[in-house]
Each structure stands twice: as C-alpha cells, then as structure tokens.
Design an enzyme around this catalytic site. Sequence first.
Site, PDB file in Angstrom:
ATOM      1  CG  HIS A  26      -1.984  -0.975   1.231  1.00 20.41           C
ATOM      2  ND1 HIS A  26      -3.236  -0.749   0.720  1.00 20.41           N
ATOM      3  CD2 HIS A  26      -1.989  -2.246   1.680  1.00 20.41           C
ATOM      4  CE1 HIS A  26      -3.980  -1.833   0.870  1.00 20.41           C
ATOM      5  NE2 HIS A  26      -3.235  -2.761   1.446  1.00 20.41           N
ATOM      6  CE  LYS A  61      -6.400  13.744  -0.019  1.00 20.97           C
ATOM      7  NZ  LYS A  61      -6.632  12.519  -0.742  1.00 20.97           N
ATOM      8  NE  ARG A  62      -3.428  10.262   9.832  1.00 19.69           N
ATOM      9  CZ  ARG A  62      -3.120   9.324  10.717  1.00 19.69           C
ATOM     10  NH1 ARG A  62      -3.957   8.335  10.962  1.00 19.69           N
ATOM     11  NH2 ARG A  62      -1.988   9.374  11.388  1.00 19.69           N
ATOM     12  CE  LYS A  92      -2.406  10.916   2.857  1.00 16.99           C
ATOM     13  NZ  LYS A  92      -3.069   9.997   1.903  1.00 16.99           N
ATOM     14  CB  THR A  99      -9.969   4.914  -1.022  1.00 20.22           C
ATOM     15  OG1 THR A  99      -9.399   5.300   0.228  1.00 20.22           O
ATOM     16  CG2 THR A  99      -9.330   3.634  -1.503  1.00 20.22           C
ATOM     17  CE  LYS A 159     -13.702   5.998   1.045  1.00 18.74           C
ATOM     18  NZ  LYS A 159     -12.800   6.090   2.208  1.00 18.74           N
TER      19      LYS A 159
HETATM   20  C1  26V Z   1       2.221   2.055   7.842  1.00 21.10           C
HETATM   21  C2  26V Z   1       2.619   2.116   9.124  1.00 21.10           C
HETATM   22  C3  26V Z   1       4.040   2.189   9.393  1.00 21.10           C
HETATM   23  C4  26V Z   1       4.353   1.761  10.777  1.00 21.10           C
HETATM   24  C5  26V Z   1       3.487   2.406  11.772  1.00 21.10           C
HETATM   25  C6  26V Z   1       2.048   2.129  11.560  1.00 21.10           C
HETATM   26  C7  26V Z   1       1.673   2.104  10.142  1.00 21.10           C
HETATM   27  C8  26V Z   1       0.347   2.031   9.839  1.00 21.10           C
HETATM   28  C9  26V Z   1      -0.044   1.978   8.549  1.00 21.10           C
HETATM   29  C10 26V Z   1       0.887   1.994   7.563  1.00 21.10           C
HETATM   30  C11 26V Z   1       0.438   1.840   6.185  1.00 21.10           C
HETATM   31  C12 26V Z   1       0.395   3.057   5.453  1.00 21.10           C
HETATM   32  C13 26V Z   1      -0.006   2.668   4.120  1.00 21.10           C
HETATM   33  C14 26V Z   1      -1.349   3.195   3.732  1.00 21.10           C
HETATM   34  O1  26V Z   1      -2.240   3.466   4.493  1.00 21.10           O
HETATM   35  N1  26V Z   1      -1.452   3.316   2.462  1.00 21.10           N
HETATM   36  C15 26V Z   1      -2.634   3.834   1.836  1.00 21.10           C
HETATM   37  O2  26V Z   1      -3.398   2.719   1.412  1.00 21.10           O
HETATM   38  C16 26V Z   1      -4.571   3.116   0.750  1.00 21.10           C
HETATM   39  C17 26V Z   1      -5.349   1.873   0.444  1.00 21.10           C
HETATM   40  O3  26V Z   1      -4.662   1.088  -0.454  1.00 21.10           O
HETATM   41  C18 26V Z   1      -4.226   3.904  -0.487  1.00 21.10           C
HETATM   42  O4  26V Z   1      -5.409   4.337  -1.083  1.00 21.10           O
HETATM   43  C19 26V Z   1      -3.371   5.113  -0.139  1.00 21.10           C
HETATM   44  O5  26V Z   1      -2.941   5.769  -1.296  1.00 21.10           O
HETATM   45  C20 26V Z   1      -2.173   4.671   0.656  1.00 21.10           C
HETATM   46  O6  26V Z   1      -1.450   5.782   1.124  1.00 21.10           O
END
Ligand code: 26V
Length: 805
Positions: free
Chosen positions: A355, A540-541, A546, A647, A651
Amino acid sequence: MFSSKEAFKKEYLQRFKEVTGECFEESSFIDRYNVLASLVMKYASICMADSHSLMNREKNQKRLYYFSMEFLVGKLLEMNLMKLGILDVVTEGLNDLGVDIKDLADVEMDAGLGNGGLGRLAACFLDSLAFLNIPAMGMGIKYRYGLFEQKIHEGHQVELPDKWLRYGNQWEIRKASKAEVIRFYGNIRTIEKDGKIVVIHENYETVLAVPFDVPIVSSSSSNVNFLRLWSAGSTDAFDFNLFNKGNYMEALREKTTAEAITQVLYPNDANYEGRLLRLKQQYFFVSAGLRSIRRRYKRNNEELQDLSKKIQIQINDTHPSLVIPELMRILMDHERLEWDEAWEQVTGICAYTNHTILPEALETWPQEMMKCLLPRVYMIIEEIDRRFKEEGDESTRELRARNSILRDGLVHMANLAIIGSKSVNGVAKLHTDILINETFSELYELYPDKFNSKTNGVSHRRFLMKSNPLLTKCINKTIGEEWKDDPARLKNLLDHCGDRNCHEMLKSMKRKNKERLAAYVMKTMEIKLDVNSIFDVHVKRIHEYKRQLLNVLHIMYLYDRIKTQKMKIYPRTFIFAGKAAPSYHMAKEIIKLINKVADKVNNDPEVSSYMKVVFLENFNVTLGELIYPAADVSEQISTASKEASGTGNMKFMMNGAITIGTLDGANVEIMEKAGEDNIFIFGLRSEEVLEYYRNGSYSSREIYASDWDVQRTVDHLIDGFLSKDTSEFRDIYDSLILHNDAYFVMKDFRAYVEAQKEVEKAYRDTGRWFEMSMKNIAASGYFSSDRTIREYDNEIWKIKEDINN
Ligand code: 26V
C-alpha cells in the site's frame, strides 16, 4: 425480519423491557440505541450461526482470511438496517414512537480501528466480500483505544483517547471458548526423536488471545461473514501468591503487560517506528488467527495437503507478514510436515498487498529484537532467507543477496512477504508500475508472475447509498435501481448527462447536502457557510506528500490578490479535515497554518464574502459520510508517484464532486474512466518527479527567484502577514526553501493556480458543471470495491470458482 412497522414496534418495545427493565417513554438515547442494535444483532447472529454450520460442515467451502492490523469500520447501525432491507420500516416505526433514528445513530461511536486508507479499504472489502457471497473472515485486533480523537485548541491539534468502548460494543460476540494461548520469548532446543528433529520451545511467556466476532451482514444473501478481532489478556489473570504477600502492583503486572498488547492502535500511517509493542501486536494476532484457522480446518478436513485448496490468506501490507513463518512453524512443528511440503502450502495460500512506496514506511525489524521475542519464528525466517539466497542459478546470486530478507541487522518485511507469497499486488495501475520498475524491480526479475495490480475500490453502499440518499433517489429516478447491485450500470447515466432536468435534480441534491454540512459547521464551530459558494474539499490524513500545504498557499495567494488587487473570485469555501500523526511535527505545523489562515480570512469582512476556510475537527468515517456528498471540488493533489491509490478520490467522485488532482495513484484511472474533460489535472507527472529524485536537479530557490507570486506567497509565511510572531511558520518556510521543497509544492504552485482558475470557469457554467458531475458519477461504478474484490477472487483466491464447481 419485520414484515411491517407495526411488527417492528411490537418486537422493539418488548425487547426494550427485557433488556433494560425500564419503560421506553423515560429512556435515554443510549438505551434506545443499545436495544435497537441488540435486536439487529439477534438476527445477524442467527444468520451467522446458520451460515457457519452450512459452510463448514455441509459444504466445507474454500474461504478467504483477510489479515489486517486495521479495520476502519465506522458506525454499523444504519448500514446493517439498510443491508437487511429494514431501514425504512425501522425509521418509520421509530418515528411513530417519537424517535428520530438519527439521534440513535449518533449515539454509536465509530469503530475507528485504523489510521486511514488502508484500514478503510479493509472495511470496504469486508462489505463487498459479504455482498458477493464469498466466504471470508477478517482477522484483526480489538484495540481498546482506536485512532485518537482530535481536538483543535487554538489552532493546534490535541489528541484525546478514543474511548469507543465507553458504552460497550453491541456488534460483537465474545468467544471465550475459542481463546488461544500465544507464546513470546524463551529458548529453542531441538532433539531427535524417531529419526526426526523435534523443536522444543521453553521458558516462554504466554498471553491469552480472546476473539470477538463482528458479523458482516449482506443484502444479497443470508450468508453472514464476520470480522474476528483479537483482544489480549493474561493467561494467569492474577498472581495470588504475590497478592497474598501484599505485593499488589507486582500481582497486577503480568495482567497489565499482557493487556498492553491490544491497548492502543499505533497512530502513524506512514512513518515506521520499530517499537517492540508493535511487533508483539503483529505476532499476537497473526498467531492467534492462524491457530483458529487450523482448528477450524482440522474439524472439517483430514488431509493437510489440501490446505491451499481450502484456505486463502490476504496479507494487508507487510504488517501481518509474520503469517508466512508462523504458518510454516505450525505446519512443521505441530503438523509434522517437511519443509518443502509446508512451503508449497504457504506459498499457495498467502498473497500480499503493498500500500505504499514511501521508503520511510517500509517495515523492518531489528534482527535481535525479533530473535529475542520470537525465537522459533526467527529461525524459520533465517531458513527462508538461506534458501532464497541459494535458489536459482548462479547468475542470480548477487541479486538475491541484495534482496535478501536479513540484511544490515534488519528483517525486511516486504522481502519476506514477496518471497513467501504467490501474489504481490499494488493498489492502482501506476502504483503497481512503480513497484515493478522501481521499488521491487529486482524481485520482479525473479518472480515476474507474482506481480499484479488491483485498483482499489470503495463501498458504494456506504459512501453513496447510505451517506447520500438524495443522490441515490436522483439516480433511481433516472436509470432505475439495478445499479445498486451492479454499480457498473451507473454508466446508464451517460444517456442523460445533457438533460437539463437531471442537472436541476443534481443541483438541488448538492445544495441540500451542502446545507446539511453547513448546519453541522454552524452547530460545532459557529461559522456560517455560504451554500452558494463552491465547496472545495481537502479531507484525508495530513501528510507533506498529500500537499495540504499547496492548497493553503493557494488560499493565501487568493487572499492577498483580493486584498491588494481587488481581484474578484467566485465565492469559495475551503474545507479541510484530517489527523496528523502525533509525532509528525510538520503535519502539525500545517494544521496550525490552515487554522491561522482560516482565522485571518474568516475575520476579514473585505474577503469573507468571497472566501471561507474551515478545518473540521476529528475526521473519521462518519464525518466523511457527511462531507463527501456536500463537495463540489475534490482535492487530490499529492506529489505524483507518492499516493499509492487514494480512495477518498473515489468517494468524492461517486458523490458527483469534480477532482482537481495530479496524475497520481488512482487519479490516473479516474481520468481514464471519466474522461480528460471531466477532471482538472495539473502538475508534475510521476516520471518527472522520479527523474528529479534521480538526478537531484530540482531547485526550489530557482522557482522562488523566478516566480514573483510564489515568492510573495511563501514570504508571507514569515513576514508578519499571518502572525506577529514571525517565527511561527518558519519550519514550513525552511522546508520549502532551506530543505529544497521535497514534495515539489513550489514547482507545482503555478500549475495549481491555473487549474483552479479552470475549476472556477467550469463552475460558473452550470450546465457544463453538472454534465461533468454526471459523467463522474456514471464512471464511478468501476471504483466500487465489488469490482476490486471480484478481481482478487478471479485472479488470486479463486473461491467463487471453487463454490461453483
Ligand atoms: C504504515 C505504518 C508504518 C508503521 C506504523 C504504523 C503504520 C500504519 C499503517 C501503515 C500503512 C500506510 C499505508 C497506507 O495506508 N497506504 C494507503 O493505502 C490506501 C489503500 O490502499 C491507499 O489508497 C493510499 O494511497 C495509501 O497511502
């Protein structure tokens, strides 16, 4: 369920007495909500029980397990009522009782067990799996505290604990009898027995994993899937020896340490931190999940050779990738399979979704930490790595060494996930191309067949039908109702997109949704929004990539033009919302900046008839459901190449907003589907960004020196324009000038300003605008998660195929 509203009222009032022992008339919203939810749960649980026994015993069907550290479920009451087809009956029945269903829905707390895109995607996938009748179970963690609650205090983000369980959770069933014991630490000894090596794990610590099942109901079948959330507790809840000696704190220690594992969701969504507790969380739910899968499998099957024909596991980002060595461990140490047999099963079962390509988010763990916490799993990873490096022909030796799992004292989780999975997918076409050509290009050389793309989708049931009933009605009137179960049919709207009556209908729908949002803003912030203005929305975050900063700089530029050059613009309301990771300094500075600009703009009578800026507190699924339907313009302006998919963009599109965006993530496909004329694309392309990174030739100072508007706007960060304290936004200024603007905000500024002018021009032409809007809605069917899940199933899991055979 209820044949009529009378039947509903009767059962509801009866149940009310049973559950509360009180009279309905004097009851609180909380009680009324709880009883209603428990009534829905009663039906859902019965369906869940029936479908389990059918799926397990009679049909012994193949099943998907979706492992994810995050599930951003949101509220369930209205969704479940809608899916069960009783939302109207219940709404009317409650009305008769003098109750507005919205008041009850408001009582429910969002299940915010996720950070953002990745967690919400997992929740949309559960929705679609249920709708498509694919036997599946979500496997996750029941965090006591989900993503923090955000307050804005004097422009700053303040984090409060998310007490989502304050009034209990009506949607779960605790399955104490299905608890599992998880082992951490200890040492490994091997002995030989009957000519075979036996692994003995000693001196370990144990933690109890208790599952809570949340039914996922579906409108299309009586098959009920569920989400299994694991909660940690002590296996020996209280040490009475210590307690009797008067050492209360020590007696509680074990309990507290065990419970700590599922106490809180880590609030970072991009910046990886190698915290021991996080690794414990990962192994905890992976091990518990696999143990419960094994138990179920063995109840219904004898042969382990068939495992991959019955079980598929999707690994949502690398966070659950310990599934790979843990499943190896179970198959070898418990089921006595040989390495090769076990490996064949594991690599036929596991599939991994990536992701993010942000290097700072790629997970690695210190080898020492993992070896100490998970000694047996670590041994297995060593063996996977050793075999990986020795496999294949001589010519690949160096390449394999460069891409090994264990390197530089770290365990590289993405490498583990790729090596141990049968499929590796990106979440949009562009993202997958970058994975293949950049991030994992060498692993792609070794395993070209594993790599594939699955463009994300979202639940049109939640983000269109549930959150925008007015638009749903407009669509029904225009093309009938078949699109609800087959969103590709939204295409039929194309036959009507020049129709003035349709435009009028959409216009009035949008206006009402804007009024609904404006009422919320008035209630919560006491700011009056002009519903005739363009609602330009960026939610968004908060993250530098972003580029909320690009948006604010544009607002500062407009403000300055209106003030100094009496420029006239079409009235606009700039709406922001989003959380910053608590430790992400720059993101928090950006929130401060937005609020500072909002303060200035909103309190300047000369400007405030043209512009308003609001930052809405505590963005979550529920607030999203209020915002998306009210948006005219959808801001999707990430630095090209950085947003894997996005995403939110989908929406907004579904709700008829027009995207202004870069060619990044799924925006590329939104453009392809909706048509180039129905989206506002600007800025650097991903290849250009990647090229700049490669050759290091970007200079933000050059742009600063050559573009007077950029210079003036950026200077306003530190010249007293915003704040007497000129140091307040120095860090942001420095990130642009001193640190060479890593996200190309200044580079894309001019193009963004121009694109925004185009947006304004299009909006002034109502006919053109609503034609564009309709074309977006018509093309949005592709971005339903039903389509995405069908692709996963057809190409990776093959579960429907199994059922049909
Ligand atoms: C990474 C980490 C790193 C360690 C600490 C906790 C943590 C928690 C989550 C993540 C994952 C980040 C990746 C993420 O959310 N990606 C998003 O995924 C969406 C669904 O596929 C996508 O639409 C977004 O573009 C993407 O940023």
